[in-house]
Scaffold this motif. Structure first.
Motif, PDB file in Angstrom:
ATOM      1  N   SER A 124       0.846  -1.200   0.000  1.00 55.32           N
ATOM      2  CA  SER A 124       0.000   0.000   0.000  1.00 55.32           C
ATOM      3  C   SER A 124       0.877   1.244   0.000  1.00 55.32           C
ATOM      4  O   SER A 124       2.013   1.219   0.512  1.00 55.32           O
ATOM      5  CB  SER A 124      -0.897   0.018   1.241  1.00 55.32           C
ATOM      6  OG  SER A 124      -1.726  -1.100   1.287  1.00 55.32           O
ATOM      7  N   PRO A 125       0.330   2.369  -0.534  1.00 58.20           N
ATOM      8  CA  PRO A 125       1.078   3.623  -0.425  1.00 58.20           C
ATOM      9  C   PRO A 125       1.228   3.987   1.059  1.00 58.20           C
ATOM     10  O   PRO A 125       0.310   3.777   1.865  1.00 58.20           O
ATOM     11  CB  PRO A 125       0.213   4.626  -1.168  1.00 58.20           C
ATOM     12  CG  PRO A 125      -0.675   3.800  -2.046  1.00 58.20           C
ATOM     13  CD  PRO A 125      -0.898   2.521  -1.318  1.00 58.20           C
ATOM     14  N   GLU A 126       2.309   4.562   1.431  1.00 59.33           N
ATOM     15  CA  GLU A 126       2.569   4.921   2.820  1.00 59.33           C
ATOM     16  C   GLU A 126       3.020   6.363   2.908  1.00 59.33           C
ATOM     17  O   GLU A 126       3.910   6.795   2.163  1.00 59.33           O
ATOM     18  CB  GLU A 126       3.639   4.004   3.425  1.00 59.33           C
ATOM     19  CG  GLU A 126       3.214   2.565   3.560  1.00 59.33           C
ATOM     20  CD  GLU A 126       4.285   1.707   4.221  1.00 59.33           C
ATOM     21  OE1 GLU A 126       5.355   2.266   4.530  1.00 59.33           O
ATOM     22  OE2 GLU A 126       4.041   0.499   4.423  1.00 59.33           O
TER      23      GLU A 126
ATOM     24  N   GLY B  74       1.082  -0.691  -9.965  1.00 59.75           N
ATOM     25  CA  GLY B  74       0.882  -0.880  -8.542  1.00 59.75           C
ATOM     26  C   GLY B  74       1.716   0.059  -7.697  1.00 59.75           C
ATOM     27  O   GLY B  74       1.448   0.220  -6.498  1.00 59.75           O
ATOM     28  N   GLY B  75       2.702   0.681  -8.294  1.00 62.71           N
ATOM     29  CA  GLY B  75       3.524   1.606  -7.527  1.00 62.71           C
ATOM     30  C   GLY B  75       3.202   3.061  -7.765  1.00 62.71           C
ATOM     31  O   GLY B  75       3.779   3.949  -7.114  1.00 62.71           O
TER      32      GLY B  75
ATOM     33  N   LYS C 281      -5.940 -12.098  -8.237  1.00 62.77           N
ATOM     34  CA  LYS C 281      -7.067 -11.153  -8.155  1.00 62.77           C
ATOM     35  C   LYS C 281      -6.547  -9.731  -8.311  1.00 62.77           C
ATOM     36  O   LYS C 281      -5.478  -9.396  -7.801  1.00 62.77           O
ATOM     37  CB  LYS C 281      -7.802 -11.283  -6.823  1.00 62.77           C
ATOM     38  CG  LYS C 281      -8.502 -12.619  -6.656  1.00 62.77           C
ATOM     39  CD  LYS C 281      -9.277 -12.648  -5.343  1.00 62.77           C
ATOM     40  CE  LYS C 281     -10.004 -13.976  -5.184  1.00 62.77           C
ATOM     41  NZ  LYS C 281     -10.766 -14.013  -3.899  1.00 62.77           N
ATOM     42  N   TYR C 282      -7.367  -8.905  -8.966  1.00 64.03           N
ATOM     43  CA  TYR C 282      -7.003  -7.505  -9.149  1.00 64.03           C
ATOM     44  C   TYR C 282      -7.401  -6.724  -7.901  1.00 64.03           C
ATOM     45  O   TYR C 282      -8.517  -6.865  -7.399  1.00 64.03           O
ATOM     46  CB  TYR C 282      -7.724  -6.937 -10.366  1.00 64.03           C
ATOM     47  CG  TYR C 282      -7.312  -5.520 -10.693  1.00 64.03           C
ATOM     48  CD1 TYR C 282      -6.168  -5.269 -11.445  1.00 64.03           C
ATOM     49  CD2 TYR C 282      -8.062  -4.443 -10.250  1.00 64.03           C
ATOM     50  CE1 TYR C 282      -5.786  -3.971 -11.750  1.00 64.03           C
ATOM     51  CE2 TYR C 282      -7.682  -3.149 -10.544  1.00 64.03           C
ATOM     52  CZ  TYR C 282      -6.536  -2.910 -11.302  1.00 64.03           C
ATOM     53  OH  TYR C 282      -6.165  -1.631 -11.575  1.00 64.03           O
ATOM     54  N   GLN C 283      -6.496  -5.859  -7.387  1.00 64.56           N
ATOM     55  CA  GLN C 283      -6.822  -5.078  -6.201  1.00 64.56           C
ATOM     56  C   GLN C 283      -6.132  -3.729  -6.263  1.00 64.56           C
ATOM     57  O   GLN C 283      -5.086  -3.573  -6.906  1.00 64.56           O
ATOM     58  CB  GLN C 283      -6.416  -5.822  -4.923  1.00 64.56           C
ATOM     59  CG  GLN C 283      -4.927  -6.006  -4.727  1.00 64.56           C
ATOM     60  CD  GLN C 283      -4.597  -6.706  -3.410  1.00 64.56           C
ATOM     61  OE1 GLN C 283      -5.485  -7.145  -2.704  1.00 64.56           O
ATOM     62  NE2 GLN C 283      -3.311  -6.798  -3.096  1.00 64.56           N
ATOM     63  N   VAL C 284      -6.811  -2.745  -5.585  1.00 63.89           N
ATOM     64  CA  VAL C 284      -6.277  -1.387  -5.444  1.00 63.89           C
ATOM     65  C   VAL C 284      -6.094  -1.143  -3.962  1.00 63.89           C
ATOM     66  O   VAL C 284      -7.019  -1.309  -3.162  1.00 63.89           O
ATOM     67  CB  VAL C 284      -7.224  -0.345  -6.054  1.00 63.89           C
ATOM     68  CG1 VAL C 284      -6.672   1.061  -5.820  1.00 63.89           C
ATOM     69  CG2 VAL C 284      -7.410  -0.598  -7.545  1.00 63.89           C
ATOM     70  N   LEU C 285      -4.888  -0.720  -3.575  1.00 63.26           N
ATOM     71  CA  LEU C 285      -4.567  -0.500  -2.171  1.00 63.26           C
ATOM     72  C   LEU C 285      -4.458   0.983  -1.901  1.00 63.26           C
ATOM     73  O   LEU C 285      -4.098   1.787  -2.790  1.00 63.26           O
ATOM     74  CB  LEU C 285      -3.268  -1.202  -1.805  1.00 63.26           C
ATOM     75  CG  LEU C 285      -3.247  -2.720  -2.039  1.00 63.26           C
ATOM     76  CD1 LEU C 285      -1.867  -3.288  -1.691  1.00 63.26           C
ATOM     77  CD2 LEU C 285      -4.328  -3.400  -1.228  1.00 63.26           C
ATOM     78  N   SER C 286      -4.826   1.390  -0.638  1.00 70.47           N
ATOM     79  CA  SER C 286      -4.794   2.811  -0.279  1.00 70.47           C
ATOM     80  C   SER C 286      -4.429   2.948   1.187  1.00 70.47           C
ATOM     81  O   SER C 286      -4.481   1.993   1.969  1.00 70.47           O
ATOM     82  CB  SER C 286      -6.151   3.457  -0.549  1.00 70.47           C
ATOM     83  OG  SER C 286      -7.146   2.876   0.281  1.00 70.47           O
TER      84      SER C 286
END
Length: 803
Positions: free
Chosen positions: A94-96, A129-130, A185-190
């Motif tokens: 996830s972005p930090e 993803g980055g 699986k496709y995922q978006v992290l926040s």
């Protein structure tokens, strides 16, 4: 060196590669796997099959490449080769942000659209993803915006910060990556971070007064120099306030002063010198900079009231000064709205202003009066007005006592005072005599002598003196037999009156109760004359003759002239019978019948041992009154067997034997109907012939020769009339006198036809009747003869009584 790519999200236990190799000599081979010293062993190999399996999780962000030494050996020789495994990225990071929260200080005069802070979040993944984009939660509810790519936070265009309205703003910034696959699986992290924005105050707002409007009070005992009120003003720029100084612009008239730093207002003179009840002071608050310059100011009004101390309660006065009791004499039921002018009441409160304001209230029975005015300031003349005239009733209250209350309204002390109002009432004739009931029900025996008491009526008039005296009278169509005492109300019968329940058992009339001025009321009296058992039952005749057919009853009837039950209820009984034990009688209806076992004349003759069927019975009719009366009659019963008559005509004649007038009436009616039908037919034929206007030929009537009548055979039984106008049926061959049979009909052939000539022709008619054959003598003709004889006998008897 061999190269191999492997994703970092490959599950542990996955077979990632298979080693293949053979020995030229055909010896069996084994496979091996080795890592460099100090490195982590991620794989293992099956020495026989060569299958390489992942045994530990991969993490590209920690190690993106693994070197492995693979070997093959036949036991004597061994070949080793280096394999390089490249770890590929998956979206697992996830972005930090650098911090979870950030604090930013922004002056309130920062222009809209200005950048105030930059946020940065790092995502360790590569590729999409980055990549990181930035958003604000609830962007419509705040004054800020953020650049999606750079993370720069700005004030929204058109928005401005105001320290005086909001000193702090809280916003949440969300950082999202570009998304990617992880474990298929496709995922978006926040991730998110909170930014606290503190608005820094600047000098841009004038001062303001706190707690307006301002009211101060000067009491009559306040001394000069006393603090009356304090005004408070604050710099609008509360983060960095300036000094506030106070001053009076106008309105003090030299009686008040204000402290320039504290804002306290003080009295300069005694309250007695204050000529007005209210003063309005104009106060100014000035904002002074550290350099001593007035940069802003504001004004307000302070209202100061001169307040009288509440040290006097309301007081009532009469014509002669201080008074707390007032009396009046008046008639009951005065008109509504009338003023009680006999009461001279004044109320006063010596205080001033609100202390002299009070309410007046009248407390007492009911809502008979009201007081005016209800609210008084200082002093007023009190007026009491009639509100409910009906309630002011002498019969309920001879003396009315009220409390007149004066209670202060807006004072803490709520001082009050009272005065007694006593009203003596005088009676008037305001009531109508009223009976204790709208109707009276009385009962009196019919044999009561004249002058007997019937009922006592009572009326009351609550008025006093002569107005309460009542005189009774009686009237109405049913009052002729009755009198009433004018003062006691006792109703009794006339001295000459004789009451008879059989003549009239119900009387109703009216009684009047009237006072001396003619006011009256009415009540209705219902008198029932009770029947006494003063009549005996009576038969029509003391000697009755009845004909009884075996199986059918005969009925005797007596009449009791008494008016009511049980005096007129009659019970019948057989007192004496010859022969005995032959008859039964119905005690209620008077029907006499033979015993149930007697079903033929032979049984009767066997019981009595004689052929004579005429017996006498003594019947008693007795009423159920107390004492009971009775009478007797001798019933002569002629017993016969049922005839062989059939048909409705025979049944009617048998029923009419005891009532010959009924049979004659029916016979006369039949004859009249036949005459009417004949006239109608003749008239119709006449009108038809007249209308046709032609003469019809005479009809030829051919008579048939009558047949020879054979002699009629004798019947097995015949009807014989006895001297007592009774009949019996006997068998053929018995030694009795028989009625001769009717003569045979012999037609006359020589009789000619006759005609009635008319205008249009003639109507032919023939007088010759059809021959009537010899008929058997029937019982119907015998019954008619007997009925005729009885009718002639009754007519002779009635003529004898008349003369």
């Amino acid at each position: 060196m061999a190269l191999l790519n492997l994703s970092e999200d490959t599950p542990v236990g996955t077979q990632i590669y298979i080693l293949n190799g053979t020995d030229p000599e055909g010896d069996p081979v084994t496979f091996g796997l080795a890592f460099e010293a100090g490195s982590k062993e991620y794989f293992k190999v099956d020495p026989k099959t060569g299958n390489i399996t992942l045994v530990q999780e991969l993490d590209r962000e920690k190690q993106d490449e693994v070197e492995v030494l693979v070997s093959i050996s036949d036991g004597l020789n061994k070949v080793v080769e280096k394999v390089r495994v490249l770890i590929t990225d998956a979206n697992d990071e996830s972005p930090e942000f650098g911090n979870v929260s950030f604090i930013v200080n922004v002056p309130e005069d920062t222009p809209s659209g200005s950048s105030i802070f930059k946020l940065q979040a790092v995502d360790k993944d590569i590729g999409s993803g980055g990549s990181v984009t930035y958003y604000l939660q609830n962007p419509r509810l705040n004054k800020f915006a953020i650049d999606r790519h750079s993370g720069v936070l700005r004030i929204k265009p058109g928005e401005a910060l105001d320290y005086e309205k909001s000193r702090t703003h809280f916003i949440t910034v969300v950082a999202k990556d570009g998304g990617g696959k992880y474990k298929g699986k496709y995922q978006v992290l926040s991730s998110s971070a909170t930014v606290t924005i503190n608005v820094i105050d600047v000098q841009d707002t004038p001062p303001s007064f706190v707690g307006t409007p301002y009211y101060g009070y000067v009491y009559e005992d306040t001394v000069p120099g006393s603090e009356i009120f304090t005004v408070v003003a604050q710099d609008g720029d509360r983060g960095n306030p300036n000094i506030i100084l106070y001053s009076i612009i106008n309105g003090s008239e030299g009686l008040f002063t204000v402290n320039n730093t504290s804002g306290s207002i003080s009295l300069l003179d005694y309250p007695i010198q204050l000529k007005k009840e209210m003063y309005e002071l104009r106060i100014q608050a000035s904002e002074v900079s550290p350099e001593g310059d007035v940069v802003a100011h504001i004004t307000t009004t302070v209202t100061i009231r001169v307040v009288d101390l509440n040290n006097h309660p309301p007081t009532f006065y009469g014509e002669n000064g201080l008074q707390n009791k007032f009396e009046l004499t008046m008639y009951e039921h005065p008109p509504e709205g009338e003023i009680l002018r006999g009461l001279k009441i004044t109320v006063n409160d010596s205080d001033q202003g609100a202390n002299a304001k009070f309410n007046l209230r009248l407390v007492g029975p009911g809502r008979m009066f009201r007081v005016v005015p209800q609210t008084v300031l200082n002093e007023a003349q009190v007026t009491i007005i009639v509100e409910n005239s009906a309630a002011i009733d002498y019969e309920k209250y001879q003396v009315l006592t009220f409390k007149l209350l004066a209670v202060e309204i807006d004072t803490p002390e709520k001082f009050s005072s009272t005065a007694d109002i006593v009203i003596h009432l005088l009676d008037t004739n305001d009531n109508t005599p009223k009976f204790s009931s709208d109707y009276y029900i009385a009962r009196i025996p019919e044999n009561s002598p004249g002058g007997s008491n019937v009922v006592s009526v009572t009326a009351t008039d609550p008025d006093s003196g002569l107005w309460g005296e009542i005189k009774y009278s009686i009237y109405g169509t049913g009052s002729d037999l009755f009198l009433i005492h004018p003062t006691t109300g006792i109703i009794y019968t006339q001295p000459w009156a004789s009451l008879d329940a059989e003549m009239k058992s119900k009387y109703n009339f009216y009684v009047k109760a009237e006072d001396t001025e003619g006011k009256y009321s009415l009540a209705e009296v219902f008198v029932t004359v009770l029947d006494m058992n003063d009549h005996s039952p009576e038969f029509n005749e003391n000697f009755l003759e009845k004909t009884m057919i075996i199986g059918a009853p005969v009925k005797v009837e007596a009449i009791d002239d008494d008016a009511e039950e049980p005096n007129n209820v009659i019970e019948y009984s057989i007192m004496q019978a010859d022969p005995d034990n032959i008859f039964d009688i119905n005690t209620d209806t008077g029907e006499i019948k033979l015993k149930s076992y007697i079903k033929s004349m032979e049984i009767v003759q066997n019981i009595t041992k004689q052929k004579d069927c005429k017996w006498s019975v003594v019947v008693q009719a007795k009423d159920r009154g107390s004492p009971s009366f009775s009478t007797t009659a001798v019933v002569k019963i002629d017993i016969t067997e049922a005839t062989q008559l059939k048909g409705p005509m025979a049944a009617f004649l048998m029923q009419s034997r005891e009532n010959p007038m009924k049979a004659l009436g029916v016979l006369a009616g039949v004859i009249c109907i036949m005459v009417i039908i004949t006239v109608l037919i003749s008239t119709a034929m006449f009108l038809r012939n007249k209308k046709s206007n032609r003469i019809t030929p005479a009809r030829r009537i051919i008579k048939r020769k009558p047949k020879d009548h054979q002699s009629r055979p004798d019947r097995s039984g015949w009807l014989r009339l006895n001297r007592g106008e009774k009949f019996v049926v006997e068998e053929q061959g018995s030694n009795v006198e028989m009625l001769p049979p009717p003569p045979q009909y012999i037609p006359r052939p020589s009789v000619k036809e006759w005609t009635v000539p008319t205008v249009s022709g003639s109507v032919a008619s023939k007088s010759a009747k059809k021959p009537v054959g010899n008929k058997e003598p029937n019982v119907s003709s015998a019954l008619v003869s007997e009925l005729k004889m009885k009718l002639e006998k009754k007519m002779i008897e009635s003529n004898a009584h008349r003369y």
